[in-house]
Scaffold this motif. Sequence first.
Motif, PDB file in Angstrom:
ATOM      1  N   PRO A 210       0.822  -1.211   0.000  1.00  0.00           N
ATOM      2  CA  PRO A 210       0.000   0.000   0.000  1.00  0.00           C
ATOM      3  C   PRO A 210       0.855   1.260   0.000  1.00  0.00           C
ATOM      4  CG  PRO A 210       0.013  -0.991   2.172  1.00  0.00           C
ATOM      5  CD  PRO A 210       0.708  -1.950   1.257  1.00  0.00           C
ATOM      6  N   GLU A 211       0.214   2.388  -0.352  1.00  0.00           N
ATOM      7  CA  GLU A 211       0.932   3.660  -0.370  1.00  0.00           C
ATOM      8  C   GLU A 211       1.459   4.016   1.008  1.00  0.00           C
ATOM      9  OE1 GLU A 211      -0.990   6.844  -2.766  1.00  0.00           O
ATOM     10  OE2 GLU A 211      -2.559   5.349  -3.044  1.00  0.00           O
ATOM     11  N   THR A 212       0.660   3.744   2.027  1.00  0.00           N
ATOM     12  CA  THR A 212       1.079   4.000   3.407  1.00  0.00           C
ATOM     13  C   THR A 212       0.694   2.806   4.256  1.00  0.00           C
ATOM     14  OG1 THR A 212      -1.017   5.087   3.953  1.00  0.00           O
ATOM     15  CG2 THR A 212       0.803   6.492   3.195  1.00  0.00           C
ATOM     16  N   SER A 213       1.416   2.599   5.335  1.00  0.00           N
ATOM     17  CA  SER A 213       1.104   1.533   6.285  1.00  0.00           C
ATOM     18  C   SER A 213       0.795   2.166   7.625  1.00  0.00           C
ATOM     19  CB  SER A 213       2.277   0.560   6.418  1.00  0.00           C
ATOM     20  OG  SER A 213       1.972  -0.463   7.332  1.00  0.00           O
ATOM     21  N   ASP A 214      -0.431   1.927   8.135  1.00  0.00           N
ATOM     22  CA  ASP A 214      -0.870   2.551   9.381  1.00  0.00           C
ATOM     23  C   ASP A 214      -0.217   1.940  10.616  1.00  0.00           C
ATOM     24  OD1 ASP A 214      -2.537   4.176   7.908  1.00  0.00           O
ATOM     25  OD2 ASP A 214      -4.235   2.783   8.049  1.00  0.00           O
ATOM     26  N   ASP A 215       0.257   0.726  10.488  1.00  0.00           N
ATOM     27  CA  ASP A 215       0.764   0.014  11.659  1.00  0.00           C
ATOM     28  C   ASP A 215       2.183  -0.477  11.386  1.00  0.00           C
ATOM     29  OD1 ASP A 215       1.253  -1.497  13.876  1.00  0.00           O
ATOM     30  OD2 ASP A 215      -0.634  -2.616  13.794  1.00  0.00           O
ATOM     31  N   LYS A 216       3.166   0.322  11.762  1.00  0.00           N
ATOM     32  CA  LYS A 216       4.551  -0.025  11.486  1.00  0.00           C
ATOM     33  C   LYS A 216       4.991  -1.248  12.287  1.00  0.00           C
ATOM     34  CE  LYS A 216       5.896   4.668  10.192  1.00  0.00           C
ATOM     35  NZ  LYS A 216       6.790   5.814  10.474  1.00  0.00           N
ATOM     36  N   GLU A 217       4.364  -1.481  13.456  1.00  0.00           N
ATOM     37  CA  GLU A 217       4.739  -2.633  14.273  1.00  0.00           C
ATOM     38  C   GLU A 217       4.426  -3.936  13.546  1.00  0.00           C
ATOM     39  OE1 GLU A 217       2.957  -2.420  18.065  1.00  0.00           O
ATOM     40  OE2 GLU A 217       3.999  -0.594  18.686  1.00  0.00           O
ATOM     41  N   ARG A 218       3.370  -3.943  12.753  1.00  0.00           N
ATOM     42  CA  ARG A 218       2.998  -5.157  12.014  1.00  0.00           C
ATOM     43  C   ARG A 218       3.725  -5.240  10.674  1.00  0.00           C
ATOM     44  NH1 ARG A 218      -1.455  -7.981  13.952  1.00  0.00           N
ATOM     45  NH2 ARG A 218      -2.576  -6.964  15.637  1.00  0.00           N
ATOM     46  N   GLY A 219       4.548  -4.251  10.366  1.00  0.00           N
ATOM     47  CA  GLY A 219       5.318  -4.291   9.145  1.00  0.00           C
ATOM     48  C   GLY A 219       4.535  -3.819   7.937  1.00  0.00           C
ATOM     49  N   ILE A 220       5.076  -4.115   6.759  1.00  0.00           N
ATOM     50  CA  ILE A 220       4.473  -3.679   5.497  1.00  0.00           C
ATOM     51  C   ILE A 220       3.613  -4.810   4.942  1.00  0.00           C
ATOM     52  CG2 ILE A 220       4.934  -2.885   3.153  1.00  0.00           C
ATOM     53  CD1 ILE A 220       7.641  -1.872   4.185  1.00  0.00           C
ATOM     54  N   PRO A 221       2.319  -4.579   4.712  1.00  0.00           N
ATOM     55  CA  PRO A 221       1.482  -5.625   4.110  1.00  0.00           C
ATOM     56  C   PRO A 221       1.878  -5.839   2.643  1.00  0.00           C
ATOM     57  CG  PRO A 221       0.155  -3.867   5.130  1.00  0.00           C
ATOM     58  CD  PRO A 221       1.553  -3.361   5.027  1.00  0.00           C
ATOM     59  N   ILE A 222       2.209  -7.051   2.303  1.00  0.00           N
ATOM     60  CA  ILE A 222       2.570  -7.401   0.932  1.00  0.00           C
ATOM     61  C   ILE A 222       1.524  -8.344   0.374  1.00  0.00           C
ATOM     62  CG2 ILE A 222       4.275  -8.518  -0.555  1.00  0.00           C
ATOM     63  CD1 ILE A 222       5.279  -5.908   0.569  1.00  0.00           C
TER      64      ILE A 222
END
Length: 550
Positions: A210-222
Amino acid sequence: MAAKIFVFGSVNGQLRSAFSTLAKQHAKNVFSFAIVTGNLFSEAQDDEQLADLLAGRIEIPCSTYFTVGTTPLPAQVVERIEKDEEIAPNLHYLGKRSVTKTSEGVRIVTLGGMLDQNIVAGLSQEQHQPIHTESDAKALRGANNADILLTTMWPVDIWRNSSKAAKANIGAETAPSSQTIAELCEALKPRYHFAMSPADLCFEREPFFPETSDDKERGIPITRFISLAPLGNSAKAKSMYAFKLNRETITQPPEGSTITPFYKPASKKRTADQAEFSRFQDGHHAHDHDHRRRKHHRRERSPPPGPDRCFFCLSNPNLPTHMVCSIGEEAYLATAKGPLPTAATFAKQGLDFPAHFIIVPFQHAASLSAAAMSEDEARRTFAEMTRFRGALQGMVAAASKRKLGAVTWEINRARNIHVHWQFLPVPAELVSKGLVEAGFRVLAEDLKLGKFAAKEFGTADEVPGDYFRVWIWAEEDDAEGGRVVGKSLLLRFDDGVRFDLQYPRKVMAKLLGLEERTVWQDVVQTEEEESADVAAFRKAFKDWDFTLAA
């Protein structure tokens, strides 16, 4: 241990060949389960192979899941599904629109069939025909996330930003695609999205994020989008795929990945009748409103609404999906329309949203009882609704540093349309001082509803007749770090009592100093406000939401 998964493209009725191949591969790799994308059966299905499958003469070596593609399911298969019978050992129908959690904990969101443009509102009723509606797709957004998204149609623009698509000349004309599927994929951010290939081609897109990730603790959704060719296709395009489901946190996008190909979905305008007709209206208020309109015409009382018109059923054509917060296996959680608190009510205690919720069972039933649903289903539904209640209580206590407790209530009547619970935060001090309990007891006496008794119980089978139940809960500090205060109160009543369905809201309005907001119709929010409250809640609830994948 990571789940090992085997995936077929459309099998198109080649049952012996498909499951023979799976058996050979399973012997070498020991898969957790398999998935069939597109059509398992064909329109001109070989009767002999189908008969062998149904009789268990075709071995299926591991659990195998399928949905409906572009071809209707065979009548014999539909009959077994409708009777809740086994189709064949290890063969499981996911349903056309479903959220499934496998025994390995893998969360599969499914939307089978092609978009039917002729159905302009509501959810498709037939669960075995190869069609779905826009509302079907929208309803699934409340699932929040998915390990695997399984659809028949492609998401529109999936080819955007893809060098693989450009090289293979894949675009809008390649496969039937849908904007609502794109919005569903964008909302769920699945690890894998499998969709049916309409021709002898396989398209495995570059992973995207996604363009932005709201939850950095959960990492980047791929997300990895894969459309496998049909089994045994003449072009010899790839028709099978095996992988390990990696759930590790990803902090850097993999090499060759791209930004999301989807546009952000445009905001939807509020429908004219949404304020009056919605399954998320506060309790039974809409029924009361209808009662008041017809109070001089009692002989014209209409029968109670069925699931297609019920304010809490997925088949309601006016389904406000933006208010769904979390979907479990037996029940869902949503914000209440016309909430009693505002987003500012509990701001000083750490909540920046109203926190007025409804917990609703999926089944259209008047009560959580064996009489209204099966005994086992009533037990499972009560357990999951209780789990939602506990999660909400935990979130409220943690966010407020134990300054807030909670009240949850249930109205159980034979005349109910669809049983549900309502949840509201309340200052913990009011709980510990007994003021919440006193508030319910005093107004009950004033309204001549009866007297309360302290009672802990489960489903409605344990208390015969109509009743009102309220759970009063809070945590308070003590020498050992904290203790729970509160109780469960029961008020039984019979047909001779005219029970005021607004009674619990009136009690809470007085306790919270919000009496000017007692009538929900007077405080209905805009869709934008409702959506903002849901987004704020999901952010606060993420550590407590047991429906989210680990």
